[in-house]
Design a protein around this motif. Sequence first.
Motif, PDB file in Angstrom:
ATOM      1  N   ARG A 124      12.759 -25.016  41.388  1.00 29.96           N
ATOM      2  CA  ARG A 124      13.856 -25.698  40.706  1.00 29.96           C
ATOM      3  C   ARG A 124      15.124 -24.900  40.896  1.00 29.96           C
ATOM      4  O   ARG A 124      15.271 -23.825  40.336  1.00 29.96           O
ATOM      5  CB  ARG A 124      13.521 -25.855  39.224  1.00 29.96           C
ATOM      6  CG  ARG A 124      14.509 -26.754  38.488  1.00 29.96           C
ATOM      7  CD  ARG A 124      14.010 -27.061  37.104  1.00 29.96           C
ATOM      8  NE  ARG A 124      14.842 -28.042  36.441  1.00 29.96           N
ATOM      9  CZ  ARG A 124      14.587 -28.527  35.235  1.00 29.96           C
ATOM     10  NH1 ARG A 124      13.514 -28.140  34.590  1.00 29.96           N
ATOM     11  NH2 ARG A 124      15.390 -29.409  34.692  1.00 29.96           N
ATOM     12  N   GLY A 174      18.507 -26.132  40.489  1.00 30.11           N
ATOM     13  CA  GLY A 174      19.360 -26.390  39.345  1.00 30.11           C
ATOM     14  C   GLY A 174      20.840 -26.501  39.632  1.00 30.11           C
ATOM     15  O   GLY A 174      21.635 -26.684  38.720  1.00 30.11           O
ATOM     16  N   SER A 213      28.008 -25.810  35.027  1.00 31.57           N
ATOM     17  CA  SER A 213      26.915 -26.630  34.508  1.00 31.57           C
ATOM     18  C   SER A 213      25.543 -26.117  34.953  1.00 31.57           C
ATOM     19  O   SER A 213      24.533 -26.806  34.788  1.00 31.57           O
ATOM     20  CB  SER A 213      27.076 -28.085  34.967  1.00 31.57           C
ATOM     21  OG  SER A 213      26.949 -28.186  36.383  1.00 31.57           O
ATOM     22  N   TYR A 214      25.500 -24.899  35.477  1.00 33.25           N
ATOM     23  CA  TYR A 214      24.279 -24.322  36.028  1.00 33.25           C
ATOM     24  C   TYR A 214      23.485 -23.635  34.916  1.00 33.25           C
ATOM     25  O   TYR A 214      23.709 -22.482  34.580  1.00 33.25           O
ATOM     26  CB  TYR A 214      24.668 -23.336  37.132  1.00 33.25           C
ATOM     27  CG  TYR A 214      23.548 -22.803  37.982  1.00 33.25           C
ATOM     28  CD1 TYR A 214      22.256 -23.321  37.942  1.00 33.25           C
ATOM     29  CD2 TYR A 214      23.795 -21.743  38.854  1.00 33.25           C
ATOM     30  CE1 TYR A 214      21.254 -22.822  38.729  1.00 33.25           C
ATOM     31  CE2 TYR A 214      22.789 -21.230  39.662  1.00 33.25           C
ATOM     32  CZ  TYR A 214      21.530 -21.772  39.592  1.00 33.25           C
ATOM     33  OH  TYR A 214      20.523 -21.265  40.386  1.00 33.25           O
ATOM     34  N   ALA A 215      22.513 -24.342  34.373  1.00 31.09           N
ATOM     35  CA  ALA A 215      21.777 -23.840  33.209  1.00 31.09           C
ATOM     36  C   ALA A 215      21.024 -22.545  33.507  1.00 31.09           C
ATOM     37  O   ALA A 215      20.992 -21.631  32.678  1.00 31.09           O
ATOM     38  CB  ALA A 215      20.800 -24.905  32.710  1.00 31.09           C
ATOM     39  N   LEU A 268      22.618 -27.614  28.234  1.00 26.40           N
ATOM     40  CA  LEU A 268      22.706 -28.182  29.579  1.00 26.40           C
ATOM     41  C   LEU A 268      21.381 -28.774  30.048  1.00 26.40           C
ATOM     42  O   LEU A 268      21.363 -29.767  30.771  1.00 26.40           O
ATOM     43  CB  LEU A 268      23.169 -27.117  30.576  1.00 26.40           C
ATOM     44  CG  LEU A 268      24.622 -26.688  30.458  1.00 26.40           C
ATOM     45  CD1 LEU A 268      24.876 -25.431  31.273  1.00 26.40           C
ATOM     46  CD2 LEU A 268      25.543 -27.816  30.933  1.00 26.40           C
ATOM     47  N   ASP A 269      20.265 -28.149  29.652  1.00 23.92           N
ATOM     48  CA  ASP A 269      18.962 -28.619  30.126  1.00 23.92           C
ATOM     49  C   ASP A 269      17.886 -28.235  29.120  1.00 23.92           C
ATOM     50  O   ASP A 269      17.342 -27.131  29.158  1.00 23.92           O
ATOM     51  CB  ASP A 269      18.644 -28.011  31.491  1.00 23.92           C
ATOM     52  CG  ASP A 269      17.420 -28.649  32.148  1.00 23.92           C
ATOM     53  OD1 ASP A 269      16.704 -29.402  31.459  1.00 23.92           O
ATOM     54  OD2 ASP A 269      17.187 -28.384  33.339  1.00 23.92           O
ATOM     55  N   SER A 270      17.565 -29.164  28.235  1.00 24.94           N
ATOM     56  CA  SER A 270      16.569 -28.891  27.198  1.00 24.94           C
ATOM     57  C   SER A 270      15.147 -28.891  27.739  1.00 24.94           C
ATOM     58  O   SER A 270      14.204 -28.558  27.011  1.00 24.94           O
ATOM     59  CB  SER A 270      16.685 -29.933  26.075  1.00 24.94           C
ATOM     60  OG  SER A 270      16.395 -31.239  26.581  1.00 24.94           O
ATOM     61  N   LEU A 311      14.326 -27.085  30.430  1.00 26.51           N
ATOM     62  CA  LEU A 311      14.255 -25.895  31.260  1.00 26.51           C
ATOM     63  C   LEU A 311      13.496 -24.799  30.515  1.00 26.51           C
ATOM     64  O   LEU A 311      13.936 -24.312  29.471  1.00 26.51           O
ATOM     65  CB  LEU A 311      15.663 -25.421  31.610  1.00 26.51           C
ATOM     66  CG  LEU A 311      15.788 -24.226  32.562  1.00 26.51           C
ATOM     67  CD1 LEU A 311      15.226 -24.562  33.941  1.00 26.51           C
ATOM     68  CD2 LEU A 311      17.248 -23.797  32.675  1.00 26.51           C
TER      69      LEU A 311
END
Length: 220
Positions: A41, A43, A83-85, A123-125, A127
Amino acid sequence: PATTEIYTLSLHDALPISIARAVIDELQVALLGSTGEDLVRVGTDNLEAYQSYLQGRFYLAKRGAGIAQSILHFERAVQLDPSYALAYTGVADASSIQGVYGLVPPSEVMDRARRAAVRALELDSMLAEAHNAFAYVNLLFDREWGVAKSHFQRALQLNPDFALARVWYGLFLSFIEWNDSAAVVEMQRAVAVDPLWPTGLGNVAVVFARSGRPEEAVQL
């Protein structure tokens, strides 16, 4: 796949960016499973941000002076792609570890670690790294044991092969809940996933020693 410590040579250092992009495009075929699901991943679509993230993980794995250097790479990745979690999880992890190692006072890093972990979750729940980073902040600085435990468990639910989360959750079980038998199980799973990770093995040895298994700790 395990996503704990990533060792890499930067394509950007070796190749012009246009050639590096072409190589990455070709590699994408190898990074897809039979169903088309990503095995790795990334991302981000920003190759330079991804490279900075990998470099951050490389230096963080070295510990010592590498921790501060890793933060520079993670923060650059954030600058390149806000925006890169994953990049935020790097900032959070490295900042937390700085405090744990006593390289800087914990009070100087905990806000940065907390903000980065929270932003990664926003940003990414889904992840695993974001939940793990947030759990570690709650374990170290906020001492919200229930919150920490739930997010460690969520990280491992999302990625059962996440060795770093296994180790940190194992430490939580051992030092906070005094459940050494459960902690050893988590540590054994971490070793099975990543048997050559030095920092992980060191933490595993600590838990084995605490649980009355010094011989196994020495063997590690």
